[in-house]
Write a protein that holds these residues in place. Sequence first.
Motif, PDB file in Angstrom:
ATOM      1  N   TYR A  13      68.596 115.445   9.785  1.00 46.38           N
ATOM      2  CA  TYR A  13      68.782 115.433  11.234  1.00 46.38           C
ATOM      3  C   TYR A  13      67.440 115.492  11.948  1.00 46.38           C
ATOM      4  O   TYR A  13      67.254 114.883  13.000  1.00 46.38           O
ATOM      5  N   LEU A  14      66.488 116.205  11.376  1.00 42.39           N
ATOM      6  CA  LEU A  14      65.148 116.264  11.946  1.00 42.39           C
ATOM      7  C   LEU A  14      64.511 114.882  11.930  1.00 42.39           C
ATOM      8  O   LEU A  14      63.898 114.463  12.912  1.00 42.39           O
ATOM      9  N   SER A  15      64.669 114.153  10.841  1.00 45.32           N
ATOM     10  CA  SER A  15      64.102 112.801  10.773  1.00 45.32           C
ATOM     11  C   SER A  15      64.771 111.870  11.785  1.00 45.32           C
ATOM     12  O   SER A  15      64.108 111.029  12.397  1.00 45.32           O
ATOM     13  N   LEU A  16      66.068 112.031  11.988  1.00 43.87           N
ATOM     14  CA  LEU A  16      66.752 111.226  13.000  1.00 43.87           C
ATOM     15  C   LEU A  16      66.250 111.551  14.404  1.00 43.87           C
ATOM     16  O   LEU A  16      66.079 110.656  15.237  1.00 43.87           O
ATOM     17  N   LEU A  17      66.005 112.830  14.667  1.00 44.67           N
ATOM     18  CA  LEU A  17      65.455 113.235  15.962  1.00 44.67           C
ATOM     19  C   LEU A  17      64.065 112.640  16.162  1.00 44.67           C
ATOM     20  O   LEU A  17      63.750 112.137  17.252  1.00 44.67           O
ATOM     21  N   LEU A  18      63.246 112.674  15.135  1.00 43.34           N
ATOM     22  CA  LEU A  18      61.905 112.097  15.243  1.00 43.34           C
ATOM     23  C   LEU A  18      61.960 110.588  15.467  1.00 43.34           C
ATOM     24  O   LEU A  18      61.186 110.043  16.260  1.00 43.34           O
ATOM     25  N   LEU A  19      62.875 109.924  14.790  1.00 38.01           N
ATOM     26  CA  LEU A  19      63.052 108.490  14.984  1.00 38.01           C
ATOM     27  C   LEU A  19      63.517 108.185  16.408  1.00 38.01           C
ATOM     28  O   LEU A  19      62.995 107.271  17.061  1.00 38.01           O
ATOM     29  N   LEU A  20      64.466 108.945  16.896  1.00 40.74           N
ATOM     30  CA  LEU A  20      64.955 108.765  18.263  1.00 40.74           C
ATOM     31  C   LEU A  20      63.840 109.019  19.276  1.00 40.74           C
ATOM     32  O   LEU A  20      63.683 108.259  20.239  1.00 40.74           O
ATOM     33  N   THR A  21      63.049 110.049  19.044  1.00 35.41           N
ATOM     34  CA  THR A  21      61.928 110.355  19.937  1.00 35.41           C
ATOM     35  C   THR A  21      60.907 109.219  19.930  1.00 35.41           C
ATOM     36  O   THR A  21      60.418 108.812  20.992  1.00 35.41           O
ATOM     37  N   ALA A  22      60.593 108.709  18.750  1.00 40.40           N
ATOM     38  CA  ALA A  22      59.649 107.590  18.653  1.00 40.40           C
ATOM     39  C   ALA A  22      60.175 106.371  19.395  1.00 40.40           C
ATOM     40  O   ALA A  22      59.413 105.686  20.096  1.00 40.40           O
ATOM     41  N   TRP A  23      61.461 106.107  19.272  1.00 43.07           N
ATOM     42  CA  TRP A  23      62.051 104.962  19.970  1.00 43.07           C
ATOM     43  C   TRP A  23      61.968 105.147  21.488  1.00 43.07           C
ATOM     44  O   TRP A  23      61.627 104.217  22.213  1.00 43.07           O
ATOM     45  N   CYS A  24      62.253 106.354  21.947  1.00 37.30           N
ATOM     46  CA  CYS A  24      62.169 106.643  23.385  1.00 37.30           C
ATOM     47  C   CYS A  24      60.742 106.466  23.887  1.00 37.30           C
ATOM     48  O   CYS A  24      60.528 105.923  24.979  1.00 37.30           O
ATOM     49  N   LEU A  25      59.774 106.911  23.109  1.00 39.67           N
ATOM     50  CA  LEU A  25      58.370 106.737  23.501  1.00 39.67           C
ATOM     51  C   LEU A  25      57.976 105.268  23.484  1.00 39.67           C
ATOM     52  O   LEU A  25      57.224 104.810  24.357  1.00 39.67           O
ATOM     53  N   HIS A  26      58.493 104.525  22.529  1.00 39.21           N
ATOM     54  CA  HIS A  26      58.228 103.093  22.464  1.00 39.21           C
ATOM     55  C   HIS A  26      58.772 102.389  23.712  1.00 39.21           C
ATOM     56  O   HIS A  26      58.135 101.472  24.235  1.00 39.21           O
ATOM     57  N   LEU A  27      59.915 102.816  24.176  1.00 38.03           N
ATOM     58  CA  LEU A  27      60.514 102.217  25.373  1.00 38.03           C
ATOM     59  C   LEU A  27      59.753 102.577  26.637  1.00 38.03           C
ATOM     60  O   LEU A  27      59.914 101.922  27.662  1.00 38.03           O
ATOM     61  N   GLN A  28      58.943 103.611  26.564  1.00 34.78           N
ATOM     62  CA  GLN A  28      58.165 104.104  27.700  1.00 34.78           C
ATOM     63  C   GLN A  28      59.061 104.411  28.901  1.00 34.78           C
ATOM     64  O   GLN A  28      58.717 104.133  30.049  1.00 34.78           O
ATOM     65  N   ALA A  29      60.211 104.979  28.603  1.00 33.11           N
ATOM     66  CA  ALA A  29      61.150 105.367  29.649  1.00 33.11           C
ATOM     67  C   ALA A  29      61.368 106.872  29.523  1.00 33.11           C
ATOM     68  O   ALA A  29      62.072 107.328  28.618  1.00 33.11           O
ATOM     69  N   GLY A  30      60.730 107.628  30.395  1.00 29.94           N
ATOM     70  CA  GLY A  30      60.799 109.078  30.326  1.00 29.94           C
ATOM     71  C   GLY A  30      62.214 109.620  30.328  1.00 29.94           C
ATOM     72  O   GLY A  30      62.527 110.585  29.636  1.00 29.94           O
ATOM     73  N   LEU A  31      63.074 108.992  31.103  1.00 28.48           N
ATOM     74  CA  LEU A  31      64.456 109.449  31.196  1.00 28.48           C
ATOM     75  C   LEU A  31      65.186 109.327  29.854  1.00 28.48           C
ATOM     76  O   LEU A  31      66.093 110.100  29.559  1.00 28.48           O
TER      77      LEU A  31
END
Length: 74
Positions: A13-31
């Motif tokens: 689950y930690l790896s999934l959270l990190l992947l999701l966080t990386a994707w959000c940062l890639h999108l450059q959408a703070g929301l």
Amino acid sequence: MEGLYRYSRNPMYLSLLLLLTAWCLHLQAGLSLLSCVVFVLLINRLQIKPEEKLLTQQFNEQYLQYCRNVRRWL
């Protein structure tokens, strides 16, 4: 305890959270980072807590000792 499980009780689950966080940062959408918070809240309630209940019933004191020594996430 060996491997990742000596640092986190839920490395998958930690790896999934990190992947999701990386994707959000890639999108450059703070929301979109709110999705990370929602993920943690949902996975804790719907997956981790029921798993921990079953593991406590099955392994009792041995699992409780593990929980005292290793954090749920990191």
